[in-house]
Design an enzyme around this catalytic site. Structure first.
Site, PDB file in Angstrom:
ATOM      1  N   ARG A  64      17.846  -0.355   5.223  1.00  0.00           N
ATOM      2  CA  ARG A  64      18.437  -0.059   3.927  1.00  0.00           C
ATOM      3  C   ARG A  64      19.656   0.839   4.138  1.00  0.00           C
ATOM      4  NH1 ARG A  64      17.500   4.860   3.971  1.00  0.00           N
ATOM      5  NH2 ARG A  64      18.637   5.198   2.037  1.00  0.00           N
ATOM      6  N   GLY A  65      20.377   1.091   3.035  1.00  0.00           N
ATOM      7  CA  GLY A  65      21.581   1.906   3.107  1.00  0.00           C
ATOM      8  C   GLY A  65      22.801   1.025   3.273  1.00  0.00           C
ATOM      9  N   ALA A  66      23.796   1.252   2.410  1.00  0.00           N
ATOM     10  CA  ALA A  66      24.919   0.316   2.332  1.00  0.00           C
ATOM     11  C   ALA A  66      25.586   0.011   3.675  1.00  0.00           C
ATOM     12  CB  ALA A  66      25.947   0.832   1.321  1.00  0.00           C
ATOM     13  N   ARG A  98      20.169  -8.345  -1.307  1.00  0.00           N
ATOM     14  CA  ARG A  98      20.245  -7.187  -2.204  1.00  0.00           C
ATOM     15  C   ARG A  98      21.615  -7.227  -2.876  1.00  0.00           C
ATOM     16  NH1 ARG A  98      18.103  -1.482  -0.701  1.00  0.00           N
ATOM     17  NH2 ARG A  98      17.788  -1.571  -2.951  1.00  0.00           N
ATOM     18  N   GLN A 212      12.769   8.146  -0.820  1.00  0.00           N
ATOM     19  CA  GLN A 212      13.659   8.105   0.349  1.00  0.00           C
ATOM     20  C   GLN A 212      14.127   9.502   0.750  1.00  0.00           C
ATOM     21  OE1 GLN A 212      13.974   6.056  -2.330  1.00  0.00           O
ATOM     22  NE2 GLN A 212      14.747   4.039  -1.754  1.00  0.00           N
ATOM     23  N   ASP A 253      26.446   2.553  -2.965  1.00  0.00           N
ATOM     24  CA  ASP A 253      26.166   1.176  -2.568  1.00  0.00           C
ATOM     25  C   ASP A 253      27.273   0.226  -3.004  1.00  0.00           C
ATOM     26  OD1 ASP A 253      23.097   0.679  -1.534  1.00  0.00           O
ATOM     27  OD2 ASP A 253      23.343   2.519  -2.678  1.00  0.00           O
ATOM     28  N   ASN A 263      24.918   4.031  -7.160  1.00  0.00           N
ATOM     29  CA  ASN A 263      24.126   4.659  -6.098  1.00  0.00           C
ATOM     30  C   ASN A 263      22.666   4.694  -6.544  1.00  0.00           C
ATOM     31  OD1 ASN A 263      24.104   6.029  -3.462  1.00  0.00           O
ATOM     32  ND2 ASN A 263      23.417   7.816  -4.621  1.00  0.00           N
ATOM     33  N   LYS A 264      21.803   5.156  -5.673  1.00  0.00           N
ATOM     34  CA  LYS A 264      20.376   5.180  -5.971  1.00  0.00           C
ATOM     35  C   LYS A 264      20.122   5.776  -7.346  1.00  0.00           C
ATOM     36  CE  LYS A 264      17.718   3.896  -3.920  1.00  0.00           C
ATOM     37  NZ  LYS A 264      17.165   2.534  -4.024  1.00  0.00           N
TER      38      LYS A 264
END
Length: 382
Positions: A64-66, A98, A212, A253, A263-264
């Protein structure tokens, strides 16, 4: 082919385990991921032998993570090519795994374009696969370099906005080496401040519903020897009110052309709190996260996650009485509907600055962002 798990050796240190790597064992090339769903209790590596396995790893948030998703997407195309699978199908599946994270589609497109270009020049399938792998490796290296430059620019901005050091930084979700080819985005800035002796405290939002922050950012902060404190997401307001936050640092993201930031989920409320309390709200992301084809925040597709992530607490690596392995403990009545967007969107007027590997944009406007991207393209071309 199903994913395979390989337990890391007991004497391995966390810093010895990269978030992603390409390996070529005798049985054929594989993509090896540090399974982030198992952290911090276990450091377990997930071995992907084909694109479908990687797609599942992306959807399950094992990777995960852009920035890292971009790297994974590029390697996924290369994996399909090297192993002789349908590259076009693999690229389409990976790019759609995603939807909010623009880096994923860009990484896939970069490796896929290299593959198609080599075929167009008359290369055979092996040469085209080699071109895709080379493109993925270049992206991996570029992201590591971008991470280091973002850390430098970010710390310089912090020192400009908050002279004297002693920074108390609030961060959300996870933005360290687990999401990058280097040391991360927002977390890398905090880490740079720590190494320079200018970080007083890292406030770590737990980041509901999948934690996270609690599981991953605290893990990275602890292994880096940083002074950090974990808080529930809804405690951030009292922290601001007490004057305990000097700056907010988050990743992204997707950044729209007008500077709106996806973002999250939970990032937007922090931006509102920061504005009310006159605290800088800083976004740290590579230029690959800026999407000029997305005009504004309203045009960003926000991924909706499964409701069980909210209605259940999951601990797949810890046996819990009454819970199935890999399942969850219900925390809401059976049949409860859950609203579970993975991201929210912060408008540009609430963002103090966007820090990239090519420098910072402040104030954040469509024109300033476009100029920074244009300068970057000129540097790349020259």
């Amino acid at each position: 082919m199903a994913d395979q798990y390989a337990q890391t050796s007991e004497d391995s240190r966390p810093t010895d385990i990269p978030a992603i790597r390409w390996e070529e064992p005798p049985e054929g090339p594989v993509l090896v991921l540090l399974d982030q769903t198992r952290l911090p209790a276990e450091e377990v590596e997930l071995v992907c032998t084909d694109a479908p396995a990687l797609v599942e790893a992306i959807r399950s948030l094992a990777v995960r993570g852009a920035p890292l998703l971009g790297i994974a997407g590029a390697y996924g195309v290369a994996l399909a090519a090297v192993r002789g699978f349908d590259v076009d199908d693999a690229a389409a599946a990976l790019a759609g795994a995603r939807p909010t994270a623009v880096n994923l589609a860009r990484g896939v497109r970069r490796a896929h374009s290299a593959y198609r270009a080599e075929l167009g020049r008359g290369g055979d399938a092996g040469q085209a696969a080699g071109a895709a792998l080379a493109a993925a490796r270049r992206l991996h290296q570029e992201d590591a370099q971008a991470s280091a430059r973002m850390a430098e620019h970010g710390l310089a901005l912090l020192d400009e906005l908050l002279p004297g050091g002693g920074h108390r930084i609030l961060t959300h979700c996870n933005t360290g080496a687990l999401v990058s080819g280097g040391e991360g985005t927002a977390f890398a800035v905090a880490l740079e401040a720590h190494r320079a002796g200018r970080l007083r405290r890292l406030w770590v939002d737990e980041t509901r519903p999948l934690l996270q922050g609690a599981r991953l950012t605290a893990y990275e902060a602890a292994r880096s020897g940083m002074a950090y404190t974990l808080l529930t997401d809804n405690a951030a307001g009292s922290l601001f009110a007490a004057g305990e936050v000097d700056a907010v640092l988050i990743g992204a993201d997707r950044i729209a052309a007008d500077g709106s930031v996806a973002n999250k989920v939970g990032s937007y409320p922090l931006a509102v709190l920061a504005r009310y309390h006159h605290v800088p709200f800083i976004v740290v992301a590579p230029l690959t996260t800026v999407d000029p084809d997305t005009p504004d925040g309203a045009s960003i597709e926000v991924e909706q996650r499964p409701g069980h992530e909210v209605t259940e607490l999951t601990a797949p690596q810890v046996p819990v009485a009454g819970a199935e392995a890999g399942g969850g403990i219900p925390v809401a009545p059976l049949g409860t509907q859950a609203y579970n967007p993975a991201f929210d969107v912060t408008p540009s007027e609430l963002v103090t600055a966007i820090v990239t590997e090519e420098g910072a944009v402040s104030p954040v406007t469509a024109e300033a962002l476009a100029q920074l991207c244009a300068r970057s393209r000129q540097v790349t071309i020259s």
